[in-house]
Design a protein around this motif. Structure first.
Motif, PDB file in Angstrom:
ATOM      1  N   ARG A 157      73.779  -4.243  20.302  1.00  0.00           N
ATOM      2  CA  ARG A 157      73.042  -5.034  19.311  1.00  0.00           C
ATOM      3  C   ARG A 157      72.942  -4.288  17.983  1.00  0.00           C
ATOM      4  O   ARG A 157      72.751  -4.885  16.937  1.00  0.00           O
ATOM      5  CB  ARG A 157      71.616  -5.332  19.822  1.00  0.00           C
ATOM      6  CG  ARG A 157      71.598  -6.270  21.007  1.00  0.00           C
ATOM      7  CD  ARG A 157      71.531  -7.715  20.524  1.00  0.00           C
ATOM      8  NE  ARG A 157      71.647  -8.659  21.612  1.00  0.00           N
ATOM      9  CZ  ARG A 157      72.042  -9.917  21.456  1.00  0.00           C
ATOM     10  NH1 ARG A 157      72.379 -10.363  20.264  1.00  0.00           N
ATOM     11  NH2 ARG A 157      72.112 -10.726  22.466  1.00  0.00           N
ATOM     12  N   THR A 158      73.046  -2.947  18.085  1.00  0.00           N
ATOM     13  CA  THR A 158      72.926  -2.110  16.879  1.00  0.00           C
ATOM     14  C   THR A 158      73.952  -0.979  16.982  1.00  0.00           C
ATOM     15  O   THR A 158      74.453  -0.688  18.082  1.00  0.00           O
ATOM     16  CB  THR A 158      71.527  -1.449  16.821  1.00  0.00           C
ATOM     17  OG1 THR A 158      71.444  -0.510  17.906  1.00  0.00           O
ATOM     18  CG2 THR A 158      70.402  -2.452  16.932  1.00  0.00           C
ATOM     19  N   SER A 294      73.738 -12.112  15.254  1.00  0.00           N
ATOM     20  CA  SER A 294      73.263 -12.901  14.108  1.00  0.00           C
ATOM     21  C   SER A 294      73.607 -12.170  12.807  1.00  0.00           C
ATOM     22  O   SER A 294      73.933 -10.979  12.828  1.00  0.00           O
ATOM     23  CB  SER A 294      71.740 -13.066  14.192  1.00  0.00           C
ATOM     24  OG  SER A 294      71.137 -11.788  14.015  1.00  0.00           O
ATOM     25  N   GLU A 295      73.497 -12.874  11.696  1.00  0.00           N
ATOM     26  CA  GLU A 295      73.748 -12.277  10.374  1.00  0.00           C
ATOM     27  C   GLU A 295      72.912 -11.004  10.201  1.00  0.00           C
ATOM     28  O   GLU A 295      73.391 -10.002   9.691  1.00  0.00           O
ATOM     29  CB  GLU A 295      73.380 -13.274   9.267  1.00  0.00           C
ATOM     30  CG  GLU A 295      74.470 -14.283   8.951  1.00  0.00           C
ATOM     31  CD  GLU A 295      75.809 -13.650   8.566  1.00  0.00           C
ATOM     32  OE1 GLU A 295      75.803 -12.749   7.712  1.00  0.00           O
ATOM     33  OE2 GLU A 295      76.841 -14.044   9.141  1.00  0.00           O
ATOM     34  N   GLU A 296      71.649 -11.092  10.618  1.00  0.00           N
ATOM     35  CA  GLU A 296      70.742  -9.956  10.460  1.00  0.00           C
ATOM     36  C   GLU A 296      71.197  -8.765  11.307  1.00  0.00           C
ATOM     37  O   GLU A 296      71.213  -7.631  10.841  1.00  0.00           O
ATOM     38  CB  GLU A 296      69.348 -10.415  10.891  1.00  0.00           C
ATOM     39  CG  GLU A 296      68.241  -9.622  10.292  1.00  0.00           C
ATOM     40  CD  GLU A 296      66.897 -10.082  10.862  1.00  0.00           C
ATOM     41  OE1 GLU A 296      66.771 -11.271  11.238  1.00  0.00           O
ATOM     42  OE2 GLU A 296      66.007  -9.214  10.951  1.00  0.00           O
ATOM     43  N   GLU A 297      71.601  -9.061  12.538  1.00  0.00           N
ATOM     44  CA  GLU A 297      72.066  -7.978  13.419  1.00  0.00           C
ATOM     45  C   GLU A 297      73.368  -7.350  12.913  1.00  0.00           C
ATOM     46  O   GLU A 297      73.649  -6.184  13.151  1.00  0.00           O
ATOM     47  CB  GLU A 297      72.272  -8.517  14.841  1.00  0.00           C
ATOM     48  CG  GLU A 297      70.973  -8.811  15.569  1.00  0.00           C
ATOM     49  CD  GLU A 297      71.220  -9.529  16.899  1.00  0.00           C
ATOM     50  OE1 GLU A 297      70.617  -9.107  17.902  1.00  0.00           O
ATOM     51  OE2 GLU A 297      71.996 -10.507  16.931  1.00  0.00           O
ATOM     52  N   ARG A 298      74.176  -8.167  12.227  1.00  0.00           N
ATOM     53  CA  ARG A 298      75.465  -7.658  11.724  1.00  0.00           C
ATOM     54  C   ARG A 298      75.287  -6.709  10.540  1.00  0.00           C
ATOM     55  O   ARG A 298      76.185  -5.921  10.245  1.00  0.00           O
ATOM     56  CB  ARG A 298      76.349  -8.830  11.262  1.00  0.00           C
ATOM     57  CG  ARG A 298      76.858  -9.634  12.409  1.00  0.00           C
ATOM     58  CD  ARG A 298      77.591 -10.870  11.941  1.00  0.00           C
ATOM     59  NE  ARG A 298      77.883 -11.682  13.112  1.00  0.00           N
ATOM     60  CZ  ARG A 298      78.854 -12.559  13.200  1.00  0.00           C
ATOM     61  NH1 ARG A 298      79.640 -12.774  12.170  1.00  0.00           N
ATOM     62  NH2 ARG A 298      79.048 -13.234  14.306  1.00  0.00           N
ATOM     63  N   GLN A 299      74.149  -6.852   9.862  1.00  0.00           N
ATOM     64  CA  GLN A 299      73.937  -6.127   8.606  1.00  0.00           C
ATOM     65  C   GLN A 299      74.293  -4.635   8.665  1.00  0.00           C
ATOM     66  O   GLN A 299      75.088  -4.165   7.855  1.00  0.00           O
ATOM     67  CB  GLN A 299      72.475  -6.339   8.152  1.00  0.00           C
ATOM     68  CG  GLN A 299      72.283  -6.291   6.658  1.00  0.00           C
ATOM     69  CD  GLN A 299      73.258  -7.178   5.875  1.00  0.00           C
ATOM     70  OE1 GLN A 299      73.487  -8.333   6.231  1.00  0.00           O
ATOM     71  NE2 GLN A 299      73.868  -6.617   4.836  1.00  0.00           N
ATOM     72  N   GLU A 303      77.259  -2.784   6.518  1.00  0.00           N
ATOM     73  CA  GLU A 303      76.988  -1.726   5.531  1.00  0.00           C
ATOM     74  C   GLU A 303      77.953  -0.549   5.615  1.00  0.00           C
ATOM     75  O   GLU A 303      77.984   0.291   4.729  1.00  0.00           O
ATOM     76  CB  GLU A 303      75.533  -1.240   5.680  1.00  0.00           C
ATOM     77  CG  GLU A 303      74.567  -2.208   5.022  1.00  0.00           C
ATOM     78  CD  GLU A 303      73.130  -2.028   5.461  1.00  0.00           C
ATOM     79  OE1 GLU A 303      72.823  -0.994   6.113  1.00  0.00           O
ATOM     80  OE2 GLU A 303      72.314  -2.933   5.169  1.00  0.00           O
TER      81      GLU A 303
END
Ligand code: 6CS
Length: 340
Positions: A157-158, A294-299, A303
């Motif tokens: 997830r991260t 999700s978009e947020e998890e992809r951030q 980066e």
């Protein structure tokens, strides 16, 4: 009768004098084994087109017949193979600029824009052919094979979830940079060693497009698929340059037309293929987890792009910078040609 025999003889003599095309058998090797794998679907369409429009015959050698990808390229450079499909993931060790395809999140996720880019890109259609030519290769086309997803033993997830995960990558330095930036321990390996290395625990993850995860049964040796939208698998078809240059104009046209027809065919073939393949995997192994971040998890993954881009420029200098700049320009053009 006599006249007819004379005419036939004269035609043969004339034909020979003019260097008329003889019916040859051309060998074409791919990096994928199953008949339904994208590279083989492309190769078989190319074969069909060449054979329908000339007297030549194409023998397709899928992965396994002639060795690992690196060996196939050497055979194409030596003229033992007339055609070869090798992905930049492997060519990047020979032509460093080809690693540009491993800057994460560079290629669009929108399929229409992606296809438009491959069709019209100046970087692909004008700049890369010069670099391939220096290696004795005529670059005939590049095309996308589908979104790349990771398969691992544990959920991702991260980037922290990739900590200490030995992650197989194709054998090029930029992919190593990219997976290091993602938090993993990248392990470059040729394809033939991947299933066994996952099975024995030497590595715990790898990445590939859905159809390939299915056909190579990656789900038997990993438990989780994670899609973060970071890349689409790019591949390239080349001919031995001396062979291609030595063809008659007519035969070059047959080859070029067959490549164009196979490109169109492969675009159609891939419509819905990723979703279908992921679904088939879940049916084959119901407890396989398929996670689309999700978009947020992809951030945090997104980066890393700048740092990988810098590493690409360090490796390739001005030549790489020109390719990257041109690609960005081509990508913008493709996006605006397909939006709205
Ligand atoms: O990961 C690999 O090495 C392989 N993946 C694909 C989709 N095609 C050929 C390549 O060898």
């Amino acid at each position: 009768m006599h006249i007819l025999r004379m005419t036939t003889r004269a035609t043969i003599a004339l034909g020979l004098a003019a260097g008329a095309a003889s019916a040859d058998t051309w060998r074409y090797a791919t990096e994928e084994a199953a008949e339904t794998d994208v590279q083989n679907v492309f190769a078989n369409k190319f074969k069909e087109e060449v054979e329908a429009n000339s007297d030549h015959t194409i023998e397709v050698y899928p992965f396994g017949a002639l060795g690992e990808s690196e060996a196939l390229l050497e055979q194409a450079q030596a003229g033992i193979l007339q055609f070869v499909d090798q992905s930049p993931g492997f060519t990047g060790s020979l032509i460093p600029e080809a690693q540009v395809f491993f800057v994460p999140y560079l290629l669009p996720q929108d399929n229409e824009a992606l296809v438009e880019f491959f069709r019209n890109s100046v970087a692909i259609n004008e700049m890369f052919p010069e670099l391939y030519a220096e290696q004795g290769l005529e670059l005939l086309t590049m095309f996308p094979e589908g979104e790349v997803c990771m398969t691992t033993q544990e959920p991702v997830r991260t980037p922290e979830d990739l900590n200490e995960v030995k992650f197989r990558v194709m054998t090029n330095p930029l992919l190593v940079e990219s997976y290091q930036a993602f938090g993993a321990t990248p392990t470059p390996l040729p394809w033939g060693e991947v299933y066994g290395a996952l099975q024995t625990g030497i590595i715990q993850g790898q990445e590939n497009p859905g159809f390939f995860l299915e056909s190579t049964k990656m789900y038997e040796v990993t438990d989780v698929i994670t899609c973060i939208g970071h890349n689409n698998f790019t591949t390239a078809v080349m001919a031995n340059k001396d062979f291609y240059d030595g063809l008659s104009e007519e035969d070059q046209q047959v080859v070029d037309n067959a490549i164009a027809a196979a490109f169109d065919y492969i675009v159609e073939y891939q419509a819905g293929l990723q979703e279908e393949s992921l679904q088939n995997i879940q049916e084959a192994k119901p407890d396989m987890q398929v996670n689309v971040l999700s978009e947020e998890e992809r951030q945090p993954f997104m980066e890393t792009a700048g740092q990988v881009e810098d590493a690409f420029i360090d490796m390739t200098g001005e030549s790489g910078q020109r390719i990257l700049d041109q690609m960005k320009q081509d990508l913008e053009a493709a996006q605006s040609a397909t939006s709205g």
